[in-house]
Structures are given as C-alpha cells and as structure tokens.
Enzyme design. Structure first.
Site, PDB file in Angstrom:
ATOM      1  N   GLY A  57       0.707  -1.243  -0.005  1.00 24.50           N
ATOM      2  CA  GLY A  57       0.009  -0.063   0.111  1.00 24.50           C
ATOM      3  C   GLY A  57       0.896   1.244   0.134  1.00 24.50           C
ATOM      4  O   GLY A  57       0.389   2.126   0.182  1.00 24.50           O
ATOM      5  N   HIS A  58       2.024   1.225   0.107  1.00 23.16           N
ATOM      6  CA  HIS A  58       2.850   2.423  -0.097  1.00 23.16           C
ATOM      7  C   HIS A  58       4.115   2.393  -1.176  1.00 23.16           C
ATOM      8  O   HIS A  58       5.141   2.098  -0.565  1.00 23.16           O
ATOM      9  CB  HIS A  58       3.553   2.323   1.602  1.00 23.16           C
ATOM     10  CG  HIS A  58       4.011   3.790   1.877  1.00 23.16           C
ATOM     11  ND1 HIS A  58       5.431   4.197   1.671  1.00 23.16           N
ATOM     12  CD2 HIS A  58       3.423   4.938   2.484  1.00 23.16           C
ATOM     13  CE1 HIS A  58       5.625   5.495   2.146  1.00 23.16           C
ATOM     14  NE2 HIS A  58       4.473   5.731   2.643  1.00 23.16           N
ATOM     15  N   PHE A  59       3.834   2.458  -2.236  1.00 20.81           N
ATOM     16  CA  PHE A  59       2.629   2.729  -3.114  1.00 20.81           C
ATOM     17  C   PHE A  59       2.756   1.901  -4.063  1.00 20.81           C
ATOM     18  O   PHE A  59       3.725   1.863  -4.621  1.00 20.81           O
ATOM     19  CB  PHE A  59       2.656   4.219  -3.259  1.00 20.81           C
ATOM     20  CG  PHE A  59       2.540   5.254  -2.387  1.00 20.81           C
ATOM     21  CD1 PHE A  59       1.547   5.543  -1.681  1.00 20.81           C
ATOM     22  CD2 PHE A  59       3.934   5.749  -2.032  1.00 20.81           C
ATOM     23  CE1 PHE A  59       1.685   6.794  -0.527  1.00 20.81           C
ATOM     24  CE2 PHE A  59       3.902   6.959  -1.045  1.00 20.81           C
ATOM     25  CZ  PHE A  59       2.649   7.294  -0.223  1.00 20.81           C
TER      26      PHE A  59
END
Length: 153
Positions: A57-59
């Site tokens: 999720g990052h990224f």
C-alpha cells in the site's frame, strides 16, 4: 582526524538479533548490525525487498519504503548496540520509544536499496538511551533523527 573507538562486536547476525530484541516479523526491520564499537556506535543493515508488506500500500504504483519504518529500524539498531555493549545485560522484555527528535527525510528509499543505519550514542541514564542516527543508501544520507528508548526487564 578523530580516531575511531575499537570494535567490540564485528558482526551481529540475524540469529543473534533474534536473541537480543523482542521484535519479530513483520516488525523486525534490521538484518544485521556491524562494527559495534566501545563508544556505543554501530551500523544496522536493512536489505529492502519488493515483497515486504509495506509495499502493498506504500505505494503500489511507485514503491517507497516508509520513513517511519526507517526510524523504527534506527531504534532497533540502537537497541542491539545498547544491549550487546553493556556487560550483564540480558534480553529485555520490552524496548519502548521515548523520543524522536530532529527527524528529517532527505531521499526516498526503494526496493533493491540497502540501508545502513549509522547510530552513535549521544546520552544514557540508567535504562534510558539516546542515539543520533543517519540512514544512508550508497553513502548518501536518506534520513536522520535523534531517538530515545528505554529498556525494561
């Protein structure tokens, strides 16, 4: 030129880190610590790989290693240095953050980078320690901070 303090522990590998710190996957963020010196300095090593949980999720489109994880890795490196350097210190039940000061993020860290956490003690009082850290990739500072932690029995 300032002379460096003698090396007390040349290498603390992952097996020894697991005996020293209470952290475990996915929160153990260093792979080894090298050149722990008698002045309570040393270098933590982290090999950043794409398959680590933060990159989900990052990224997803442009993976960047989270800065907060570098600060945590600085504290873990400092913990290994402190615990290994003091005679009679056994594995603490917990290591708690006290302070994070003067934190700066200078460049992004990407999968494939090897981060070196250059830590040096700037103060100690009983079970409380303060360190200055410079996170470097290929010799370039990517982050820096002063961190404080407390070791508990």
């Amino acid at each position: 030129m300032i002379e460096e303090a003698p090396v007390r522990f040349e290498l603390v590998d992952i097996n020894e880190i697991l005996k020293t710190l209470p952290h475990r996957y996915p929160m153990l963020l260093i792979d080894r610590v090298k050149n722990i010196r008698t002045d309570y300095s040393g270098i933590g090593i982290k090999n950043v790989t794409f398959n680590e949980p933060p990159f989900l999720g990052h990224f997803p489109e442009r993976p960047v290693y989270p800065g907060v994880m570098m600060i945590e890795a600085m504290a873990q490196t400092a913990g290994v240095i402190g615990i290994k350097s003091v005679e009679g210190t056994e594995k603490p039940r917990a290591v708690y953050f006290l302070t994070i000061d003067k934190c700066k993020f200078r460049k992004p860290v990407m999968p494939g980078d090897t981060v070196e956490y250059h830590m040096r003690s700037i103060g100690r009082r009983k079970t409380m320690w303060w360190f200055h850290g410079d996170a470097k990739v290929d010799g370039t500072v990517v982050a820096e901070a002063d961190v404080g932690a407390m070791l508990t029995d």
